[in-house]
Write a protein that holds these residues in place. Structure first.
Motif, PDB file in Angstrom:
ATOM      1  N   PHE A  34      14.407  11.840   4.545  1.00 55.48           N
ATOM      2  CA  PHE A  34      13.516  11.149   5.470  1.00 55.48           C
ATOM      3  C   PHE A  34      14.234  10.888   6.788  1.00 55.48           C
ATOM      4  CE2 PHE A  34      11.062   8.870   1.849  1.00 55.48           C
ATOM      5  CZ  PHE A  34      10.361  10.028   1.594  1.00 55.48           C
ATOM      6  N   ASN A  35      13.523  11.081   7.893  1.00 61.74           N
ATOM      7  CA  ASN A  35      14.085  10.651   9.170  1.00 61.74           C
ATOM      8  C   ASN A  35      13.680   9.196   9.404  1.00 61.74           C
ATOM      9  OD1 ASN A  35      11.439  10.693  10.046  1.00 61.74           O
ATOM     10  ND2 ASN A  35      11.646  12.602  11.188  1.00 61.74           N
ATOM     11  N   CYS A  36      14.057   8.658  10.530  1.00 61.96           N
ATOM     12  CA  CYS A  36      13.839   7.235  10.794  1.00 61.96           C
ATOM     13  C   CYS A  36      12.351   6.872  10.819  1.00 61.96           C
ATOM     14  CB  CYS A  36      14.512   6.862  12.105  1.00 61.96           C
ATOM     15  SG  CYS A  36      14.508   5.090  12.429  1.00 61.96           S
ATOM     16  N   ASP A  37      11.530   7.739  11.407  1.00 57.33           N
ATOM     17  CA  ASP A  37      10.099   7.453  11.483  1.00 57.33           C
ATOM     18  C   ASP A  37       9.452   7.429  10.099  1.00 57.33           C
ATOM     19  OD1 ASP A  37      10.198   7.278  14.233  1.00 57.33           O
ATOM     20  OD2 ASP A  37       9.613   9.387  14.550  1.00 57.33           O
ATOM     21  N   GLU A  38       9.848   8.358   9.262  1.00 54.01           N
ATOM     22  CA  GLU A  38       9.290   8.398   7.910  1.00 54.01           C
ATOM     23  C   GLU A  38       9.724   7.182   7.095  1.00 54.01           C
ATOM     24  OE1 GLU A  38      10.725  12.182   6.693  1.00 54.01           O
ATOM     25  OE2 GLU A  38       8.947  13.248   7.415  1.00 54.01           O
ATOM     26  N   LYS A  39      10.947   6.732   7.298  1.00 57.16           N
ATOM     27  CA  LYS A  39      11.410   5.529   6.604  1.00 57.16           C
ATOM     28  C   LYS A  39      10.628   4.305   7.061  1.00 57.16           C
ATOM     29  CE  LYS A  39      16.057   6.914   5.363  1.00 57.16           C
ATOM     30  NZ  LYS A  39      17.469   6.631   5.368  1.00 57.16           N
ATOM     31  N   MET A  40      10.328   4.218   8.364  1.00 58.41           N
ATOM     32  CA  MET A  40       9.555   3.079   8.869  1.00 58.41           C
ATOM     33  C   MET A  40       8.141   3.074   8.299  1.00 58.41           C
ATOM     34  SD  MET A  40      11.322   1.116  10.433  1.00 58.41           S
ATOM     35  CE  MET A  40      12.321   0.603  11.773  1.00 58.41           C
ATOM     36  N   VAL A  41       7.530   4.250   8.213  1.00 60.72           N
ATOM     37  CA  VAL A  41       6.189   4.338   7.625  1.00 60.72           C
ATOM     38  C   VAL A  41       6.247   3.947   6.144  1.00 60.72           C
ATOM     39  CG1 VAL A  41       4.342   5.940   6.994  1.00 60.72           C
ATOM     40  CG2 VAL A  41       5.337   6.035   9.272  1.00 60.72           C
ATOM     41  N   GLY A  42       7.255   4.405   5.446  1.00 56.56           N
ATOM     42  CA  GLY A  42       7.428   4.044   4.041  1.00 56.56           C
ATOM     43  C   GLY A  42       7.617   2.544   3.856  1.00 56.56           C
ATOM     44  N   LEU A  43       8.411   1.927   4.719  1.00 61.90           N
ATOM     45  CA  LEU A  43       8.603   0.482   4.636  1.00 61.90           C
ATOM     46  C   LEU A  43       7.330  -0.273   4.987  1.00 61.90           C
ATOM     47  CD1 LEU A  43      12.181   0.117   6.149  1.00 61.90           C
ATOM     48  CD2 LEU A  43      11.502  -0.111   3.763  1.00 61.90           C
ATOM     49  N   ALA A  44       6.531   0.258   5.915  1.00 58.93           N
ATOM     50  CA  ALA A  44       5.259  -0.377   6.260  1.00 58.93           C
ATOM     51  C   ALA A  44       4.293  -0.340   5.075  1.00 58.93           C
ATOM     52  CB  ALA A  44       4.639   0.304   7.477  1.00 58.93           C
ATOM     53  N   VAL A  45       4.240   0.801   4.403  1.00 50.14           N
ATOM     54  CA  VAL A  45       3.379   0.914   3.228  1.00 50.14           C
ATOM     55  C   VAL A  45       3.857  -0.024   2.127  1.00 50.14           C
ATOM     56  CG1 VAL A  45       2.654   2.493   1.384  1.00 50.14           C
ATOM     57  CG2 VAL A  45       2.654   3.257   3.759  1.00 50.14           C
ATOM     58  N   LEU A  46       5.158  -0.125   1.955  1.00 46.92           N
ATOM     59  CA  LEU A  46       5.700  -1.032   0.942  1.00 46.92           C
ATOM     60  C   LEU A  46       5.436  -2.491   1.286  1.00 46.92           C
ATOM     61  CD1 LEU A  46       9.060   0.662  -0.060  1.00 46.92           C
ATOM     62  CD2 LEU A  46       7.001   0.409  -1.426  1.00 46.92           C
ATOM     63  N   SER A  47       5.443  -2.842   2.565  1.00 46.53           N
ATOM     64  CA  SER A  47       5.151  -4.231   2.936  1.00 46.53           C
ATOM     65  C   SER A  47       3.698  -4.576   2.632  1.00 46.53           C
ATOM     66  CB  SER A  47       5.484  -4.484   4.404  1.00 46.53           C
ATOM     67  OG  SER A  47       4.625  -3.757   5.240  1.00 46.53           O
ATOM     68  N   VAL A  48       2.784  -3.625   2.853  1.00 43.78           N
ATOM     69  CA  VAL A  48       1.385  -3.857   2.493  1.00 43.78           C
ATOM     70  C   VAL A  48       1.251  -3.991   0.971  1.00 43.78           C
ATOM     71  CG1 VAL A  48      -0.917  -2.820   2.482  1.00 43.78           C
ATOM     72  CG2 VAL A  48       0.474  -2.733   4.550  1.00 43.78           C
ATOM     73  N   GLU A  49       1.965  -3.146   0.242  1.00 46.51           N
ATOM     74  CA  GLU A  49       1.946  -3.246  -1.218  1.00 46.51           C
ATOM     75  C   GLU A  49       2.483  -4.596  -1.673  1.00 46.51           C
ATOM     76  OE1 GLU A  49       3.915  -1.118  -5.140  1.00 46.51           O
ATOM     77  OE2 GLU A  49       4.081  -0.132  -3.196  1.00 46.51           O
ATOM     78  N   TRP A  50       3.531  -5.068  -1.025  1.00 46.79           N
ATOM     79  CA  TRP A  50       4.108  -6.366  -1.364  1.00 46.79           C
ATOM     80  C   TRP A  50       3.095  -7.484  -1.134  1.00 46.79           C
ATOM     81  CZ3 TRP A  50       7.912  -8.216  -4.080  1.00 46.79           C
ATOM     82  CH2 TRP A  50       8.323  -9.511  -3.900  1.00 46.79           C
ATOM     83  N   LEU A  51       2.371  -7.443  -0.018  1.00 49.18           N
ATOM     84  CA  LEU A  51       1.366  -8.471   0.260  1.00 49.18           C
ATOM     85  C   LEU A  51       0.243  -8.449  -0.780  1.00 49.18           C
ATOM     86  CD1 LEU A  51       1.098  -8.254   4.138  1.00 49.18           C
ATOM     87  CD2 LEU A  51       2.144 -10.066   2.777  1.00 49.18           C
ATOM     88  N   VAL A  52      -0.179  -7.267  -1.180  1.00 50.55           N
ATOM     89  CA  VAL A  52      -1.216  -7.152  -2.202  1.00 50.55           C
ATOM     90  C   VAL A  52      -0.707  -7.692  -3.537  1.00 50.55           C
ATOM     91  CG1 VAL A  52      -2.551  -5.483  -3.557  1.00 50.55           C
ATOM     92  CG2 VAL A  52      -2.413  -5.261  -1.070  1.00 50.55           C
ATOM     93  N   LEU A  53       0.526  -7.396  -3.867  1.00 51.42           N
ATOM     94  CA  LEU A  53       1.111  -7.875  -5.117  1.00 51.42           C
ATOM     95  C   LEU A  53       1.206  -9.396  -5.136  1.00 51.42           C
ATOM     96  CD1 LEU A  53       2.449  -7.123  -7.791  1.00 51.42           C
ATOM     97  CD2 LEU A  53       4.613  -6.949  -6.576  1.00 51.42           C
ATOM     98  N   ILE A  54       1.643  -9.987  -4.038  1.00 52.63           N
ATOM     99  CA  ILE A  54       1.745 -11.446  -3.958  1.00 52.63           C
ATOM    100  C   ILE A  54       0.358 -12.079  -4.014  1.00 52.63           C
ATOM    101  CG2 ILE A  54       2.431 -13.357  -2.448  1.00 52.63           C
ATOM    102  CD1 ILE A  54       4.748 -11.948  -3.887  1.00 52.63           C
ATOM    103  N   ALA A  55      -0.618 -11.488  -3.331  1.00 52.06           N
ATOM    104  CA  ALA A  55      -1.982 -12.015  -3.368  1.00 52.06           C
ATOM    105  C   ALA A  55      -2.567 -11.944  -4.775  1.00 52.06           C
ATOM    106  CB  ALA A  55      -2.866 -11.245  -2.389  1.00 52.06           C
ATOM    107  N   ALA A  56      -2.325 -10.849  -5.475  1.00 51.37           N
ATOM    108  CA  ALA A  56      -2.821 -10.719  -6.848  1.00 51.37           C
ATOM    109  C   ALA A  56      -2.171 -11.749  -7.756  1.00 51.37           C
ATOM    110  CB  ALA A  56      -2.558  -9.308  -7.374  1.00 51.37           C
TER     111      ALA A  56
END
Length: 78
Positions: A34-56
């Motif tokens: 992964f280059n830097c941009d792909e890592k940032m997109v991956g971390l963004a998706v994981l942060s959304v997943e984290w918020l959904v997990l905490i909300a659940a």
């Protein structure tokens, strides 16, 4: 009885989801393809997943506390 089974089941499911989240985070951060941009997109998706997990988790605990609080049993022990 069903309440105990439900509590153990949901605790286990959330434990598995937390472990899965950590594994995905490690994969995104350590993958050299992964280059830097792909890592940032991956971390963004994981942060959304984290918020959904905490909300659940929050809604699950809130739901279980409402069921026990208003169960209709008005007798209290001293």
């Amino acid at each position: 009885m069903f309440g105990k089974i439900k509590k153990v089941f949901f605790t286990g499911i959330f434990g598995i989801l937390y472990i899965s989240y950590i594994a995905q985070l490690v994969y995104v951060l350590t993958n050299t393809g992964f280059n830097c941009d792909e890592k940032m997109v991956g971390l963004a998706v994981l942060s959304v997943e984290w918020l959904v997990l905490i909300a659940a988790r929050y809604l699950s605990k809130r739901s279980s506390s409402n069921n026990t609080q208003f169960s209709g049993n008005t007798y209290r022990r001293r």
